[in-house]
Write a protein that holds these residues in place. Structure first.
Motif, short mmCIF file in Angstrom:
data_model
loop_
_atom_site.label_atom_id
_atom_site.label_comp_id
_atom_site.label_asym_id
_atom_site.label_seq_id
_atom_site.Cartn_x
_atom_site.Cartn_y
_atom_site.Cartn_z
N ASP A 136 -8.26 -1.51 8.09
CA ASP A 136 -7.95 -1.34 6.66
C ASP A 136 -6.59 -0.68 6.45
O ASP A 136 -6.10 -0.63 5.32
CB ASP A 136 -9.05 -0.53 5.99
CG ASP A 136 -9.19 -0.83 4.50
OD1 ASP A 136 -8.83 -1.95 4.09
OD2 ASP A 136 -9.65 0.05 3.75
N ALA A 137 -5.98 -0.18 7.51
CA ALA A 137 -4.65 0.40 7.40
C ALA A 137 -3.56 -0.65 7.53
O ALA A 137 -2.37 -0.33 7.51
CB ALA A 137 -4.46 1.47 8.49
N ALA A 140 -1.50 -4.01 6.10
CA ALA A 140 -1.18 -4.64 4.82
C ALA A 140 -1.89 -5.97 4.67
O ALA A 140 -2.02 -6.49 3.56
CB ALA A 140 0.33 -4.83 4.69
N SER A 155 -5.02 -6.40 5.30
CA SER A 155 -6.43 -6.16 5.06
C SER A 155 -6.84 -6.84 3.75
O SER A 155 -6.05 -7.57 3.14
CB SER A 155 -6.71 -4.66 5.02
OG SER A 155 -8.10 -4.41 4.85
N GLY A 184 -7.55 -0.94 1.46
CA GLY A 184 -6.96 0.28 1.98
C GLY A 184 -7.73 1.54 1.64
O GLY A 184 -8.84 1.51 1.09
N HIS A 201 -1.45 5.66 -0.35
CA HIS A 201 -2.02 4.56 0.42
C HIS A 201 -1.57 4.69 1.87
O HIS A 201 -0.38 4.75 2.15
CB HIS A 201 -1.55 3.24 -0.19
CG HIS A 201 -2.15 2.03 0.45
ND1 HIS A 201 -1.70 0.76 0.18
CD2 HIS A 201 -3.17 1.86 1.33
CE1 HIS A 201 -2.41 -0.12 0.86
NE2 HIS A 201 -3.30 0.51 1.57
N LEU A 224 -0.80 3.30 5.43
CA LEU A 224 -0.48 2.06 6.13
C LEU A 224 0.02 2.39 7.53
O LEU A 224 0.88 3.27 7.68
CB LEU A 224 0.59 1.27 5.39
CG LEU A 224 0.18 0.61 4.07
CD1 LEU A 224 1.42 0.15 3.30
CD2 LEU A 224 -0.75 -0.57 4.32
N VAL A 244 2.68 -4.73 0.81
CA VAL A 244 1.34 -5.12 0.39
C VAL A 244 1.47 -6.12 -0.75
O VAL A 244 1.81 -5.76 -1.88
CB VAL A 244 0.52 -3.89 -0.07
CG1 VAL A 244 -0.89 -4.32 -0.49
CG2 VAL A 244 0.45 -2.86 1.05
#
Length: 950
Positions: free
Chosen positions: A429-430, A432, A434, A531, A548, A550, A557
């Motif tokens: 989920d980290a 972009a 995701s 995220g 957020h 990343l 994103v």
């Protein structure tokens, strides 16, 4: 039996479906399949603006099924003239017309229809059929009528058909195994895997989760075989059909349910049974040899208590009279929650104390718990469409740990969810690339898009955010909301907002539960945008901010639902080891003076890792935490020691803290004996090995880890009386494996001699394997890596002869550990032969080989060379297909590898990547991030490992 269900018709037409010219129909089947493959591009890349109803992938709302009456006859012997296994069938589906229409659309895929008729159930004359055809891209049987079906009326569509009982692990398929030794006899099982969209391969049906109906099943099968289905068998009688003597078994009608939960099996399996609460019959089915050896005993022992746990947890009785669980030799997923007939891989259900590890046992308990959780959440109450799959699977993934904990309370598995779900979800989920947990319905239409959702985000992030929700509501409130939700919507379909509403009702009725916003407002921020945040706390001022997180902060994103809203973050925290009053961060920045730390006090946020976020601190607090770890690490709870390591390494990859700070969090490992911190460090340092095991960093890095793990290795040598016994604690048993595995891979004195000695003893007496099951995989891997052809060939023979699936899995993994390139190439080629490596295991085996530094380039070349075969014959829709792309590209970190990956994508763009489409995007993003990270950090890392390995 459903209203208006005509038994006489059903029995009268059995002979018809058998005598329809089987050979000619099989030839026609082959033609249909060829046509379908020819149209695969159209299926992957459909017209962007459908002009007719059958070009859409969703059913219209004009018809709704009421009940099905289905008879199927699988042939468990091959047709000698065609070389195919087949099944014949008939289906009568009663449906309600909701809107006047002259069109029937019903799903059918890879079926050859031999008869089609329509009658009215209301006494009126049904419209006649103008024409019909199979629309391959959208998998519809299209029936155009000469006049309208009338709203409010019921009709019955009757079909006869033939399908292939293929080995493709989807729909109604075959699984094979051998039994006996002199000579071994090949046995065939006819079984099913309908989720998500393969019921349509077994019979024509309205194959969407909201299209619930009652199913009346009948199976025809050879004498000596047993038939199972969702309902309890009503009667089995011997009949003669077209000159063949067969058994006809009919089953109780199912409750109102979705097509994807259907299951039926014909086999020669054996079973054991018990009852739960004197009302639910529990049966464990498997190969007769496995049952005779007691491999089903553990599953039988734990199913009743877990079932009882969920009845109490949901405040709702189990809605069926029986719970069959069956272990299949060939199965694409881990297990499938078919109502009343749960199907499993053998490794997820069968346990043998003589050869199964504690990890095998935990996996079985957790998977059984996951599937039984679905009997209510998913089966009794079902999502309306696949865009809410995360709610089904995330929920079952979360509560599976609660159910397993109730069955095995000494294991402490509720903490292990952090390692097995939370950290894994964060790593994906980290990126972009995701995606949000909940997608829009219109973004999930095609079968490949649906299959793509069966990923880490859906399962593990879903589990993590629901666990967070349960934590801040408290478990009793969470369970109370679930109970009213299930009772309100039983036998129907919902959207996630329905669950939020019932949890809000439970929260509102709980005195003293003070939430900063509604459940809806809090949770939508976690599920509708991809995220998660990194929360940064300055202990000098008490200021807090979120942004957020990343892994590559330079990535853009640009996917649907990018970061838009601040998360509402529940923060549990402690100061100097003492829990403090929880705090809610609701804005981008805030100040919370209690988090201001004075003097030598250290503070730590996200205790028990109850929230789905990472935490960063000012440099002074990082120093205080590191000092605490180096002086008295046990003052920090074990789960948070793992968290400090995992957060630091991931913050370093995101260039938020220095990589040196992350490496400093591993210095205390010389004194650490607990599993969770070691496992977390090993996983994070595993990334360093992937990036540097082909460079000069590898030597100092290996020397450093040798230094850190030596005390752990010696600790377990001592407490196990020189490796003669196994530790008592569940997580200590895991950490003993870590100690040996890391020690052998980094050259700790005496480790390789230990493992190769055990392996050589086994080679001398193959019938007497004295290596403890917990240690087998790491011992096999170490010995095969240190050995050559003789060791590999012995392990391969043991793999081929293994009668216990978990033992075969350990050997399958370990065979990929050899450092001999030609052996790895031979092993790769075995993956194309289902007689050597089962289709369900092929992608795993290739990924294992790619994980070996010697095998990486071999596996990459193999996949590129054989991509068309793998994609078409092993299935772009396979749920493990994304794992293949992910596994073979994890080590990519150079410009050359990036160009190769991009070329591979370009060369196969027209065909597409099916369920691996998102995995391809993630591989590109990860490769670029790896290149950047290596370039920026290699010199500092080399120096640090060199300085700290002495």
């Amino acid at each position: 039996m459903g209203k208006g269900f005509f038994i006489s018709k059903t029995l009268g037409i059995v002979g018809v479906i058998v005598g329809t010219g089987v050979v000619a129909t099989i030839i026609a089947l082959s033609v249909v399949y060829s046509q379908e493959k020819a149209k695969i591009n159209e299926a992957v890349n459909p017209p962007t603006t459908p002009s007719t109803p059958w070009e859409h992938y969703r059913l219209p709302d004009s018809l709704s099924p009421v009940s099905y009456n289905i008879t199927l006859w699988p042939r468990l012997v091959v047709n000698t003239s065609t070389g195919l296994f087949i099944f014949t069938g008939q289906s009568a589906v009663v449906f309600q017309c909701k809107k006047d229409t002259d069109l029937i659309l019903i799903h059918a895929n890879k079926l050859n229809l031999t008869l089609l008729s329509l009658i009215s159930r209301d006494g009126a004359t049904a419209p006649t059929i103008k024409k019909s055809w199979l629309e391959v891209p959208t998998q519809f049987l299209v029936i155009q009528l000469n006049s309208n079906l009338m709203a409010g009326s019921q009709y019955e569509l009757y079909t006869e058909f033939i399908g292939e009982l293929a080995d493709d692990l989807g729909g109604f398929y075959r699984s094979e195994y051998t039994e006996g030794t002199s000579p071994p006899v090949r046995k065939v099982v006819a079984t099913t895997q309908m989720q998500p969209v393969d019921a349509r391969k077994a019979f024509p049906c309205f194959d969407e989760p909201a299209m619930k109906a009652v199913f009346h099943m009948t199976l025809l099968h050879a004498h000596g075989t047993v038939a199972l289905a969702n309902g309890m068998n009503l009667a089995s009688v011997n009949v003669t059909v077209n000159g063949q003597d067969v058994t006809r078994t009919s089953f109780q009608p199912t409750p109102l349910m979705s097509t994807y939960l259907l299951a039926f099996v014909v086999s020669e399996f054996g079973f054991i049974h018990s009852t739960e609460g004197e009302k639910v019959l529990i049966r464990i089915w498997a190969r007769k040899q496995a049952i005779a050896e007691g491999q089903g005993d553990y599953a039988l022992e734990k199913t009743g208590p877990i079932l009882e746990f969920f009845e109490n947890y949901y405040s709702s009785s189990y809605p069926l009279t029986k719970s069959d669980q069956i272990a299949l030799p060939d199965f694409s997923a881990g297990a499938m929650e078919n109502w009343g007939l749960i199907t499993y891989r053998e490794t997820a259900l069968l346990y043998n104390p003589a050869s199964s590890s504690n990890g095998d046992k935990e996996w079985i308990a957790t998977v059984i718990s996951h599937e039984l959780a679905h009997m209510w959440f998913g089966n009794l109450v079902t999502m309306k469409w696949w865009n809410d799959l995360w709610l089904n699977e995330g929920f079952a993934s979360y509560v599976s740990y609660l159910g397993a904990n109730s069955a095995e309370p000494t294991w402490n598995v509720t903490d292990l969810i952090v390692l097995k779900e939370v950290h894994g979800a964060m790593s994906v989920d980290a990126l972009a690339s995701s995606h949000p947990l909940s997608a829009k319905e219109e973004d999930v239409m095609r079968p490949a898009q649906i299959s793509e959702l069966f990923d880490t985000i859906t399962y593990s992030k879903g589990a993590a955010v629901l666990r967070m929700l349960s934590e801040f509501l408290t478990e009793p409130v969470f369970a109370r909301g679930l109970s009213t939700y299930l009772n309100t919507f039983k036998y129907s379909n919902t959207v996630y907002q329905d669950l939020w509403k019932h949890l809000q009702m439970a929260a509102d009725s709980t005195p003293g539960l003070d939430l900063p916003a509604s459940v809806d407002d809090i949770m939508n921020r976690w599920i509708l945008q991809m995220g998660f945040p990194v929360v940064t706390i300055d202990t000098a001022t008490g200021s807090i901010n979120q942004r957020h997180f990343l892994l590559d902060p330079d990535s853009v994103v640009d996917r649907p639902s990018p970061f838009k809203y601040e998360w509402i973050v529940p923060i549990k925290w402690m100061k100097n080891g003492k829990d403090q009053t929880p705090y809610w961060l609701q804005t981008k920045t805030a100040t919370h003076l209690p988090m201001k730390t004075l003097g030598s006090d250290w503070m730590l946020a996200n205790t028990k890792v109850s929230g789905f976020f990472r935490v960063n601190y000012d440099s002074s607090n990082w120093d205080r935490l590191l000092t605490q770890l180096s002086t008295d690490h046990e003052a920090i709870p074990v789960i948070n020691r793992a968290q400090v390591v995992d957060d630091a390494f991931n913050l370093a990859r995101a260039r938020i803290v220095s990589t040196i700070l992350a490496l400093r969090t591993t210095l205390f490992l010389q004194r650490e004996r607990e599993y969770m911190p070691w496992q977390t460090a090993d996983r994070n340092l595993g990334y360093f090995f992937l990036m540097f095991d082909r460079s000069d960093v590898y030597g100092p890095m290996q020397a450093y880890l040798n230094k850190q793990v030596t005390p752990l290795f010696n600790h377990f040598k001592t407490i196990t009386a020189d490796w003669t016994k196994i530790p008592e604690k569940h997580t200590d048993q895991y950490n003993q494996v870590n100690a040996i595995s890391i020690a052998c891979s980094t050259g700790v004195a005496g480790c390789e001699e230990l493992t190769t000695g055990w392996f050589k003893d086994w080679m001398k007496t193959p019938e007497n394997n004295t290596i403890h099951p917990n240690l087998r995989q790491t011992v096999y891997c170490s010995a095969i890596a240190a050995g050559g052809v003789e060791e590999w060939d012995f392990a391969w023979r043991m793999y081929r002869e293994a009668s216990i699936a978990s033992e075969a899995d350990k050997l399958m993994y370990s065979l990929a550990c050899t450092r001999v390139p030609w052996l790895l190439n031979r092993y790769l080629n075995y993956c194309l032969d289902p007689e050597k490596i089962r289709k369900q295991d092929a992608t795993f085996t290739i990924v294992y080989i790619a994980g070996n530094v010697v095998g990486q380039s071999l596996a990459w070349d193999f996949v590129r060379t054989n991509w068309n075969h793998l994609f078409n014959d092993y299935g772009g829709g396979s749920l493990s297909f994304a794992r293949l792309i992910d596994g073979i590209t994890r080590r990519f970190s150079s410009e050359f590898e990036l160009k190769q990956l991009q070329l591979f994508i370009d060369e196969n763009a027209e065909q597409g990547f099916g369920s691996a489409t998102l995995a391809v995007d993630q591989a590109l993003e990860r490769t670029k991030a790896n290149m950047k990270w290596v370039a920026e950090n290699k010199a500092d890392i080399y120096k640090w490992f060199t300085d700290n390995s002495a």
